[in-house]
Design a protein around this motif. Structure first.
Motif: not given
Length: 81
Positions: A15-18, A40-45, A58-64
């Motif tokens: 869900x995070x990757x999507x 799939x590309x992001x998972x590989x990365x 600081x932003x209380x958020x998560x990302x890639x």
């Protein structure tokens, strides 16, 4: 703070990757890739260390973010201290 992607639940990671892929809206040139292919590309990365899961206190958020983005963030913190 870096969160090891291996420690995330499989569905949570997907869900995070999507969410990241949909948010980025990157133009991939002449070829259109499906969301599944982009995920799939992001998972590989993530698996090969080119990208990482990052929690911003600081932003209380998560990302890639990419490895280079993380290094840039580290440089900014060092210059501001």
């Amino acid at each position: 703070m870096i969160i090891p992607h291996e420690q995330l639940d499989k569905d949570t990671l997907y869900n995070l990757i999507e969410s990241y892929v949909l948010r980025e809206g990157t133009d991939y040139g002449d070829v259109e890739y499906s969301i599944e292919a982009k995920v799939s590309q992001v998972k590989k990365q993530l698996h090969n260390g080119e990208a990482m899961v990052f929690f911003s206190e600081l932003h209380e958020s998560v990302t890639i973010i990419s490895k280079s983005e993380f290094k840039a963030l580290q440089s900014e913190v060092q210059f501001s201290e």
